[in-house]
Design a protein around this motif. Structure first.
Motif, PDB file in Angstrom:
ATOM      1  N   TYR A 126       1.844   6.259  -7.077  1.00  0.00           N
ATOM      2  CA  TYR A 126       0.733   7.155  -7.444  1.00  0.00           C
ATOM      3  C   TYR A 126       1.215   8.603  -7.522  1.00  0.00           C
ATOM      4  O   TYR A 126       0.928   9.313  -8.487  1.00  0.00           O
ATOM      5  N   GLN A 127       1.973   9.030  -6.506  1.00  0.00           N
ATOM      6  CA  GLN A 127       2.485  10.407  -6.497  1.00  0.00           C
ATOM      7  C   GLN A 127       3.432  10.643  -7.665  1.00  0.00           C
ATOM      8  O   GLN A 127       3.388  11.682  -8.319  1.00  0.00           O
ATOM      9  N   ILE A 142       0.848  -1.209   0.000  1.00  0.00           N
ATOM     10  CA  ILE A 142       0.000   0.000   0.000  1.00  0.00           C
ATOM     11  C   ILE A 142       0.879   1.253   0.000  1.00  0.00           C
ATOM     12  O   ILE A 142       0.650   2.185  -0.767  1.00  0.00           O
ATOM     13  N   GLY A 143       1.908   1.263   0.857  1.00  0.00           N
ATOM     14  CA  GLY A 143       2.811   2.416   0.900  1.00  0.00           C
ATOM     15  C   GLY A 143       3.539   2.613  -0.415  1.00  0.00           C
ATOM     16  O   GLY A 143       3.658   3.738  -0.911  1.00  0.00           O
ATOM     17  N   ALA A 144       4.026   1.504  -0.988  1.00  0.00           N
ATOM     18  CA  ALA A 144       4.740   1.592  -2.262  1.00  0.00           C
ATOM     19  C   ALA A 144       3.821   2.060  -3.388  1.00  0.00           C
ATOM     20  O   ALA A 144       4.225   2.835  -4.260  1.00  0.00           O
ATOM     21  N   THR A 145       2.569   1.609  -3.351  1.00  0.00           N
ATOM     22  CA  THR A 145       1.601   2.029  -4.371  1.00  0.00           C
ATOM     23  C   THR A 145       1.299   3.517  -4.257  1.00  0.00           C
ATOM     24  O   THR A 145       1.171   4.219  -5.268  1.00  0.00           O
ATOM     25  N   GLN A 146       1.226   4.023  -3.030  1.00  0.00           N
ATOM     26  CA  GLN A 146       0.981   5.451  -2.825  1.00  0.00           C
ATOM     27  C   GLN A 146       2.133   6.273  -3.399  1.00  0.00           C
ATOM     28  O   GLN A 146       1.917   7.309  -4.036  1.00  0.00           O
ATOM     29  N   ARG A 147       3.374   5.791  -3.210  1.00  0.00           N
ATOM     30  CA  ARG A 147       4.524   6.507  -3.763  1.00  0.00           C
ATOM     31  C   ARG A 147       4.508   6.469  -5.283  1.00  0.00           C
ATOM     32  O   ARG A 147       4.825   7.455  -5.942  1.00  0.00           O
ATOM     33  N   TYR A 187       7.400  19.493  -7.472  1.00  0.00           N
ATOM     34  CA  TYR A 187       7.598  18.416  -8.436  1.00  0.00           C
ATOM     35  C   TYR A 187       8.354  17.236  -7.821  1.00  0.00           C
ATOM     36  O   TYR A 187       8.026  16.072  -8.062  1.00  0.00           O
ATOM     37  N   PHE A 188       9.373  17.554  -7.008  1.00  0.00           N
ATOM     38  CA  PHE A 188      10.255  16.494  -6.528  1.00  0.00           C
ATOM     39  C   PHE A 188       9.899  15.926  -5.155  1.00  0.00           C
ATOM     40  O   PHE A 188      10.079  14.727  -4.932  1.00  0.00           O
ATOM     41  N   VAL A 189       9.454  16.745  -4.213  1.00  0.00           N
ATOM     42  CA  VAL A 189       9.267  16.267  -2.839  1.00  0.00           C
ATOM     43  C   VAL A 189       8.411  15.001  -2.759  1.00  0.00           C
ATOM     44  O   VAL A 189       8.777  14.042  -2.055  1.00  0.00           O
ATOM     45  N   PRO A 190       7.272  14.901  -3.471  1.00  0.00           N
ATOM     46  CA  PRO A 190       6.472  13.670  -3.373  1.00  0.00           C
ATOM     47  C   PRO A 190       7.213  12.421  -3.848  1.00  0.00           C
ATOM     48  O   PRO A 190       6.902  11.311  -3.406  1.00  0.00           O
ATOM     49  N   ARG A 191       8.194  12.586  -4.712  1.00  0.00           N
ATOM     50  CA  ARG A 191       8.928  11.431  -5.243  1.00  0.00           C
ATOM     51  C   ARG A 191       9.812  10.771  -4.185  1.00  0.00           C
ATOM     52  O   ARG A 191      10.231   9.623  -4.351  1.00  0.00           O
ATOM     53  N   ASP A 226       3.421   9.032 -10.470  1.00  0.00           N
ATOM     54  CA  ASP A 226       2.644   8.966 -11.701  1.00  0.00           C
ATOM     55  C   ASP A 226       1.952  10.295 -11.984  1.00  0.00           C
ATOM     56  O   ASP A 226       1.876  10.738 -13.128  1.00  0.00           O
ATOM     57  N   ILE A 227       1.448  10.925 -10.931  1.00  0.00           N
ATOM     58  CA  ILE A 227       0.837  12.257 -11.089  1.00  0.00           C
ATOM     59  C   ILE A 227       1.869  13.239 -11.634  1.00  0.00           C
ATOM     60  O   ILE A 227       1.607  13.986 -12.580  1.00  0.00           O
ATOM     61  N   ALA A 228       3.060  13.205 -11.026  1.00  0.00           N
ATOM     62  CA  ALA A 228       4.121  14.111 -11.483  1.00  0.00           C
ATOM     63  C   ALA A 228       4.525  13.796 -12.924  1.00  0.00           C
ATOM     64  O   ALA A 228       4.738  14.697 -13.730  1.00  0.00           O
ATOM     65  N   LEU A 229       4.615  12.492 -13.246  1.00  0.00           N
ATOM     66  CA  LEU A 229       5.021  12.089 -14.589  1.00  0.00           C
ATOM     67  C   LEU A 229       4.024  12.541 -15.640  1.00  0.00           C
ATOM     68  O   LEU A 229       4.389  13.097 -16.669  1.00  0.00           O
ATOM     69  N   HIS A 230       2.740  12.327 -15.386  1.00  0.00           N
ATOM     70  CA  HIS A 230       1.738  12.666 -16.384  1.00  0.00           C
ATOM     71  C   HIS A 230       1.451  14.168 -16.435  1.00  0.00           C
ATOM     72  O   HIS A 230       0.803  14.634 -17.359  1.00  0.00           O
ATOM     73  N   GLY A 231       1.964  14.884 -15.453  1.00  0.00           N
ATOM     74  CA  GLY A 231       1.860  16.337 -15.512  1.00  0.00           C
ATOM     75  C   GLY A 231       3.110  16.981 -16.060  1.00  0.00           C
ATOM     76  O   GLY A 231       3.250  18.191 -16.066  1.00  0.00           O
ATOM     77  N   THR A 232       4.043  16.131 -16.551  1.00  0.00           N
ATOM     78  CA  THR A 232       5.352  16.607 -16.992  1.00  0.00           C
ATOM     79  C   THR A 232       5.272  17.743 -17.997  1.00  0.00           C
ATOM     80  O   THR A 232       5.944  18.759 -17.857  1.00  0.00           O
ATOM     81  N   GLN A 233       4.434  17.597 -19.029  1.00  0.00           N
ATOM     82  CA  GLN A 233       4.421  18.607 -20.080  1.00  0.00           C
ATOM     83  C   GLN A 233       3.866  19.942 -19.597  1.00  0.00           C
ATOM     84  O   GLN A 233       4.113  20.970 -20.190  1.00  0.00           O
ATOM     85  N   GLU A 234       3.082  19.910 -18.525  1.00  0.00           N
ATOM     86  CA  GLU A 234       2.526  21.148 -17.991  1.00  0.00           C
ATOM     87  C   GLU A 234       3.377  21.719 -16.864  1.00  0.00           C
ATOM     88  O   GLU A 234       3.157  22.825 -16.425  1.00  0.00           O
ATOM     89  N   THR A 235       4.319  20.906 -16.380  1.00  0.00           N
ATOM     90  CA  THR A 235       5.133  21.331 -15.244  1.00  0.00           C
ATOM     91  C   THR A 235       6.302  22.174 -15.716  1.00  0.00           C
ATOM     92  O   THR A 235       7.097  21.739 -16.553  1.00  0.00           O
ATOM     93  N   ARG A 236       6.401  23.350 -15.172  1.00  0.00           N
ATOM     94  CA  ARG A 236       7.521  24.237 -15.501  1.00  0.00           C
ATOM     95  C   ARG A 236       8.371  24.407 -14.251  1.00  0.00           C
ATOM     96  O   ARG A 236       7.907  24.957 -13.258  1.00  0.00           O
TER      97      ARG A 236
END
Length: 235
Positions: free
Chosen positions: A93-94, A86-91, A116-120, A96-106
């Motif tokens: 998930y975070q 569960i813990g690994a899946t939550q990480r 961008y980085f802290v959740p990773r 994945d959110i950052a990855l799929h927001g890559t093109q919008e992330t400046r």
């Protein structure tokens, strides 16, 4: 009779979740419900209390490894692996959110870079280095992850970073690494390797924009601290 009591209690707890969501639960109650799915025929309430007492908080339970979880009386391999998953899946998930927001992330300022980085780094117990390559609009082209395999130090490989920056036509590079057992203050090695990389990248007309250091939910910006460039280079 006991099995029926446990079954009725579990049904009531799950009905409570369906009706009100997780906000209706205390942390130990949430753990109790999670353990339903790993332990079919026992009272998981005492186990949830033991986990909270041993680790001190819900996030610490979910960040623990399976081996650490098994140190708690009554938690066997199946339950330990389930909670660790569960813990690994939550990480994931975070990330994945950052990855799929890559093109919008400046990655244009320290606050955005930290967001961008802290959740990773959530739950990481070894030192990890992330290298993000950015375009002239500060958008992430790609982000690579390097492991040290320990809680000490992950080396910065100048050759790989320079090669990959050229290959993806980056105009800038952003670094981030964690201090699992320490503070966000950069070490002498952090400063020396960061400044050496900045000098190497400049020969390719590529800028080292930032090196963000993370510990728990805190971060430190070496750019804001004036530690990206050697003092003699700045002058």
């Amino acid at each position: 009779m006991t099995d029926n009591l446990h079954s009725g209690h579990r049904r009531r707890m799950l009905d409570k979740f369906h009706k009100f969501g997780v906000d209706a639960f205390n942390d130990h109650e949430l753990l109790e419900v999670l353990l339903f799915f790993a332990m079919r025929q026992c009272d998981t309430n005492p186990l949830a209390h033991r986990l909270m007492k041993h680790f001190g908080s819900l996030h610490a339970v979910l960040e623990a490894s399976a081996d650490q979880l098994e140190e708690v009386e009554g938690i066997g391999p199946r339950a330990a692996e389930f909670l660790a998953l569960i813990g690994a899946t939550q990480r994931r998930y975070q990330a994945d959110i950052a990855l799929h927001g890559t093109q919008e992330t400046r990655l244009s300022e320290p606050e955005r870079i930290a967001a961008y980085f802290v959740p990773r780094f959530a739950g990481r117990r070894e030192e990890v280095l992330f290298v993000a390559y950015i375009d002239n609009s500060c958008r992430v082209i790609r982000c690579d992850e390097f492991h040290s395999g320990s809680s000490s130090r992950v080396p910065i490989n100048f050759g790989y970073i320079m090669r990959d920056a050229v290959m993806c036509s980056a105009v800038g590079v952003v670094l981030a690494h964690n201090h699992p057992n320490g503070s966000v203050t950069p070490s002498k090695d952090d400063i020396a390797s960061t400044q050496a990389l900045a000098v190497h990248l400049r020969t390719l007309d590529i800028a080292l924009i930032e090196h963000c250091i993370v510990a728990q939910d805190c971060y430190y910006s070496m750019a804001m601290g004036g530690e990206i460039w050697p003092k003699e280079e700045e002058e």
